[in-house]
Design a protein around this motif. Sequence first.
Motif, mmCIF file in Angstrom:
data_model
loop_
_atom_site.group_PDB
_atom_site.id
_atom_site.type_symbol
_atom_site.label_atom_id
_atom_site.label_comp_id
_atom_site.label_asym_id
_atom_site.label_seq_id
_atom_site.Cartn_x
_atom_site.Cartn_y
_atom_site.Cartn_z
ATOM 1 N N LEU A 185 20.291 0.405 17.411
ATOM 2 C CA LEU A 185 19.037 0.851 18.047
ATOM 3 C C LEU A 185 18.815 2.066 17.274
ATOM 4 N N HIS A 186 20.053 3.040 17.204
ATOM 5 C CA HIS A 186 19.947 4.208 16.261
ATOM 6 C C HIS A 186 19.737 4.037 14.950
ATOM 7 N N GLU A 187 20.445 2.995 14.273
ATOM 8 C CA GLU A 187 20.473 2.559 12.999
ATOM 9 C C GLU A 187 18.825 2.362 12.741
ATOM 10 N N MET A 188 18.004 1.517 13.445
ATOM 11 C CA MET A 188 16.719 1.351 13.378
ATOM 12 C C MET A 188 15.894 2.613 13.522
ATOM 13 N N VAL A 189 16.250 3.512 14.162
ATOM 14 C CA VAL A 189 15.559 4.884 14.200
ATOM 15 C C VAL A 189 15.513 5.615 13.036
ATOM 16 N N VAL A 190 16.630 5.581 12.306
ATOM 17 C CA VAL A 190 17.112 6.300 11.258
ATOM 18 C C VAL A 190 16.130 5.436 10.077
ATOM 19 N N TYR A 191 16.092 4.129 10.036
ATOM 20 C CA TYR A 191 15.283 3.568 8.920
ATOM 21 C C TYR A 191 13.855 3.989 9.121
ATOM 22 N N VAL A 192 13.295 3.982 10.261
ATOM 23 C CA VAL A 192 11.981 4.005 10.665
ATOM 24 C C VAL A 192 11.540 5.872 10.151
ATOM 25 N N VAL A 193 12.510 6.492 10.371
ATOM 26 C CA VAL A 193 12.479 8.019 10.162
ATOM 27 C C VAL A 193 12.359 8.034 8.412
ATOM 28 N N ALA A 194 13.345 7.108 8.017
ATOM 29 C CA ALA A 194 13.415 7.486 6.453
ATOM 30 C C ALA A 194 12.147 6.777 5.868
ATOM 31 N N MET A 195 11.607 5.816 6.415
ATOM 32 C CA MET A 195 10.337 5.233 5.856
ATOM 33 C C MET A 195 9.297 6.084 6.002
ATOM 34 N N VAL A 196 9.101 6.829 6.992
ATOM 35 C CA VAL A 196 8.195 7.992 7.217
ATOM 36 C C VAL A 196 8.424 9.208 6.219
ATOM 37 N N ILE A 197 9.698 9.638 6.046
ATOM 38 C CA ILE A 197 9.899 10.946 5.223
ATOM 39 C C ILE A 197 10.002 10.640 3.873
ATOM 40 N N ALA A 198 10.655 9.570 3.540
ATOM 41 C CA ALA A 198 10.739 9.136 2.174
ATOM 42 C C ALA A 198 10.006 8.076 1.432
ATOM 43 N N ALA A 199 9.688 6.985 2.188
ATOM 44 C CA ALA A 199 8.990 5.936 1.535
ATOM 45 C C ALA A 199 7.612 6.191 1.424
ATOM 46 N N VAL A 200 6.928 7.070 2.363
ATOM 47 C CA VAL A 200 5.408 7.325 2.493
ATOM 48 C C VAL A 200 5.197 8.490 1.205
ATOM 49 N N PRO A 201 5.992 9.476 1.244
ATOM 50 C CA PRO A 201 5.626 10.282 -0.124
ATOM 51 C C PRO A 201 5.977 9.380 -1.366
ATOM 52 N N PHE A 202 7.073 8.464 -1.587
ATOM 53 C CA PHE A 202 7.269 8.181 -2.743
ATOM 54 C C PHE A 202 6.064 7.113 -2.950
ATOM 55 N N MET A 203 5.434 6.522 -2.134
ATOM 56 C CA MET A 203 4.348 5.483 -2.344
ATOM 57 C C MET A 203 3.131 6.208 -2.996
ATOM 58 N N TRP A 204 3.058 7.525 -2.401
ATOM 59 C CA TRP A 204 2.109 8.453 -2.718
ATOM 60 C C TRP A 204 2.100 8.970 -4.389
ATOM 61 N N ILE A 205 3.519 9.147 -4.565
ATOM 62 C CA ILE A 205 3.879 9.648 -5.981
ATOM 63 C C ILE A 205 3.701 8.402 -6.683
ATOM 64 N N LEU A 206 3.851 7.027 -6.479
ATOM 65 C CA LEU A 206 4.053 6.151 -7.347
ATOM 66 C C LEU A 206 2.121 5.908 -7.575
ATOM 67 N N ALA A 207 1.414 5.903 -6.390
ATOM 68 C CA ALA A 207 -0.086 6.009 -6.621
ATOM 69 C C ALA A 207 -0.573 7.079 -7.409
ATOM 70 N N SER A 208 -0.141 7.891 -7.460
ATOM 71 C CA SER A 208 -0.706 9.190 -8.205
ATOM 72 C C SER A 208 -0.353 8.945 -9.599
ATOM 73 N N TYR A 209 0.939 8.467 -9.772
ATOM 74 C CA TYR A 209 1.239 8.277 -11.341
ATOM 75 C C TYR A 209 0.776 6.986 -11.985
ATOM 76 N N SER A 210 0.259 5.943 -11.316
ATOM 77 C CA SER A 210 -0.318 4.912 -11.635
ATOM 78 C C SER A 210 -1.598 5.372 -12.311
ATOM 79 N N LYS A 211 -2.334 6.146 -11.610
ATOM 80 C CA LYS A 211 -3.768 6.742 -11.909
ATOM 81 C C LYS A 211 -3.645 7.736 -13.204
ATOM 82 N N ILE A 212 -2.377 8.512 -13.107
ATOM 83 C CA ILE A 212 -2.223 9.323 -14.245
ATOM 84 C C ILE A 212 -1.852 8.583 -15.375
#
Length: 299
Positions: A185-212
């Motif tokens: 359960l704790h590992e699952m929480v770590v993955y969810v937090v990592a998705m929010v903290i790392a994956a969301v900004p990274f997807m935003w960066i990818l979207a920005s650079y695809s436009k750029i």
Amino acid sequence: MQFVLLGFSDLTNLQEFLFGIFFMIYMIILIGNSLIIILTRLDPALQKPMYFFLANFSFLEICYVSVILPRMLANLWTQDRNITLLECATQMCFFLVLAAAECFLLAVMAYDRYVAICNPLHYPLVMKQKTCVQLAVGSWIIGMPIQIGETAQIFSLNFCDSSKINHFFCDIPPIMKLACGDTSLHEMVVYVVAMVIAAVPFMWILASYSKIISTILKLPTASGRDKTFSTCSSHLLVVVLFFGSATITYFRPKSYHSSGSDKLLSLFYTIVTPMFNPMIYSLRNKDVITALRKLFLKK
């Protein structure tokens, strides 16, 4: 309760050598990032949103590395590797908060480049000083509640008799290995937090650079494309280095973690990348090179 940070204790004959290497790296990080902060404050040509965010990023890198390296240097010098549970939790909390800030600040920097390249006429209106300050402050504080909660959740676990952390700082994977019972359960929480903290900004960066990149390819001249891409290539390189190594560390299943690979990857995104960031931003940026020349060559 006390833990023992094993760090590089297995390399018994290299303790002084490692101290010297990491001390030099720490000095390079402090001097390089401090120099960027000074340049962006003093040089009129660098009074732009892009360099305001770069100064914030450099200050963040100094804080981020200072959570880890001084303790590591003290352990190597004194050979006293004990760390209390409170000290360990504090180190992890600051590390996670600053790592989250770095993820969001890199996303903000990508947005700045997106507006500058894809909507240049609106750039002065969109990236006003007040907006830049709000984006920078938001990057610093947005991850705080989540990461403080994650640290509290991890240190609420029951730890087994072994108190030896096979790592050079209190990171999540080696701490989780010391926990007793089912930690799924704790590992699952770590993955969810990592998705929010790392994956969301990274997807935003990818979207920005695809436009750029799409906008750059539409420019009529090769010199125009090269000049425009040079303004964001440094940032893109830093993003790849930071997110690449951090993603491998935190998104691997627990069964794939080994102390050797964890230490190597952690060294990369906690120490090596911050050391190269000032070089990447200075050597690949004509404005920063010009500011450096003016600073060191003025009479």
